[in-house]
Scaffold this motif. Sequence first.
Motif, short mmCIF file in Angstrom:
data_model
loop_
_atom_site.label_atom_id
_atom_site.label_comp_id
_atom_site.label_asym_id
_atom_site.label_seq_id
_atom_site.Cartn_x
_atom_site.Cartn_y
_atom_site.Cartn_z
N UNK A 71 9.22 0.51 17.11
CA UNK A 71 7.94 0.12 17.70
C UNK A 71 7.55 -1.31 17.32
N UNK A 72 7.75 -1.67 16.07
CA UNK A 72 7.26 -2.96 15.58
C UNK A 72 8.34 -4.04 15.60
N UNK A 73 9.59 -3.63 15.41
CA UNK A 73 10.64 -4.63 15.28
C UNK A 73 11.58 -4.68 16.46
N UNK A 128 0.81 -1.22 0.00
CA UNK A 128 0.00 0.00 0.00
C UNK A 128 0.85 1.28 0.00
N UNK A 129 2.07 1.21 0.51
CA UNK A 129 2.88 2.42 0.58
C UNK A 129 4.36 2.08 0.59
N UNK A 130 5.16 3.10 0.33
CA UNK A 130 6.60 2.93 0.41
C UNK A 130 7.05 2.70 1.84
N UNK A 131 6.39 3.37 2.78
CA UNK A 131 6.74 3.18 4.19
C UNK A 131 6.59 1.72 4.56
N UNK A 132 5.51 1.09 4.11
CA UNK A 132 5.32 -0.33 4.44
C UNK A 132 6.39 -1.20 3.77
N UNK A 164 21.65 9.73 8.54
CA UNK A 164 20.88 10.40 9.60
C UNK A 164 19.61 11.08 9.09
N UNK A 165 19.56 11.44 7.81
CA UNK A 165 18.37 12.11 7.27
C UNK A 165 17.37 11.12 6.67
N UNK A 166 17.64 9.83 6.81
CA UNK A 166 16.84 8.84 6.08
C UNK A 166 15.38 8.79 6.52
N UNK A 167 14.53 8.49 5.58
CA UNK A 167 13.11 8.32 5.84
C UNK A 167 12.87 7.29 6.94
N UNK A 224 10.87 9.65 9.35
CA UNK A 224 9.52 9.85 8.82
C UNK A 224 8.64 8.61 8.81
N UNK A 225 8.98 7.64 9.66
CA UNK A 225 8.15 6.43 9.65
C UNK A 225 7.55 6.15 11.02
N UNK A 226 7.37 7.24 11.80
CA UNK A 226 6.66 7.13 13.07
C UNK A 226 7.35 6.22 14.08
#
Length: 372
Positions: free
Chosen positions: A126-128, A88-92, A112-115, A119-121
């Motif tokens: 949190x998940x891993x 569904x998204x690049x973030x996923x 250090x500036x990586x998404x 930018x991935x909350x």
Amino acid sequence: MMMIESIQLKRLSENAVMTYTPAPRDPKAPPIRINLLSDTQTRPTPAMREAMARAEVGDEQIGDDPTVNLLCERVADLLGKEAAVFMPSGTMCNVAATLVHCRPGDEILAHESAHVIAREGGAHAALGGFQITALTGADGQFTPETFRKALHPRTRYQAPQTVVSVEQTANIGGGTIWKKAALDDIVQIARVNNLATHMDGARLLNACVATGIAARDMAAGWDSAWIDFSKGLGAPIGGVIAGTRDFIDEVWRWKQRLGGSMRQAGICAAACIYALDHHVARLADDHANARALARGLSQIEGIAVQQPETNLVFFSPDGAGISGDDMVEALRKRGVLLAMMDGRIRACTHLDVTYGMIEETIGLVREIVRDA
Ligand SMILES: *Cc1c(COP(=O)(O)O)cnc(C)c1O
């Protein structure tokens, strides 16, 4: 108890106001005529919508959507990998990839500036339960030498270093292009040290069009790589991640766990296939518009512009006696939407931005600087 609850609520409401600025749809602001906020702002063209309407569809989750299957074959081939999966998204794509590559407590290395960091909350933590080491370097890139120096031996007291991630192109770095030789060196160092390699290719095709290097060559040696369709390619939704068949099987499980499995997703995949056929070569127009914008802005006294390599133009008006925030607001009042990103203004060219709009934007910036 009550105290704690109210503190938590307060923190929640503080978070709630930290939305993207400027508000894209401020009802009091004049209509947006020129949208340079992001290449995510592209709207599906009439022809793309037609392709979507005609799409043959099925149940994507059970592998029965022919249009999604075709898209995955196309992207696997494009990136020179065995298999691919529609997300569904690049973030996923990024999140599922690290969830497959790493185990809790593992270390990811990224700029250090990586998404993945900014930018991935906090998804990777949190998940891993992963930690990310932020490598430094100019223009959103670290050198192979910096990567090598950040590696440590496998010991009991240090986190296992499991994956290195690069962004092609480096977004906050200015849409800069990783040189093929540097990518190859990083793959080489990672192999020797038993790390997996992950390419965040949200704008990989911009890099390919700008350099003439094929996507499969850029991604050669990378264990996982993905491209985003909802950026400059102009589709409404989706990213496709590719890798070995085994890797993609594992990504599928995480896609299911994360709630990313879809049903008649062929409607969206059709837009992506349309984009592969019609919106790749034209990225060169976006790059030409970005260069024209940079050239025009750099001729205005006091404006500092980073020379663009692709479709992102970062500039700062500080030297002209106006802050970035004030410039963004003044442009918004004149119907031009863009935003501050990590301390500079980012203007993004894409398929809904014409050369005429670039000329107009330069004129408006000149006017705002004159009045400042
Ligand atoms: C946009 C972007 C992503 C995330 O993609 P979405 O489709 O917006 O989730 C990841 N990495 C980079 C470099 C990006 O620019």
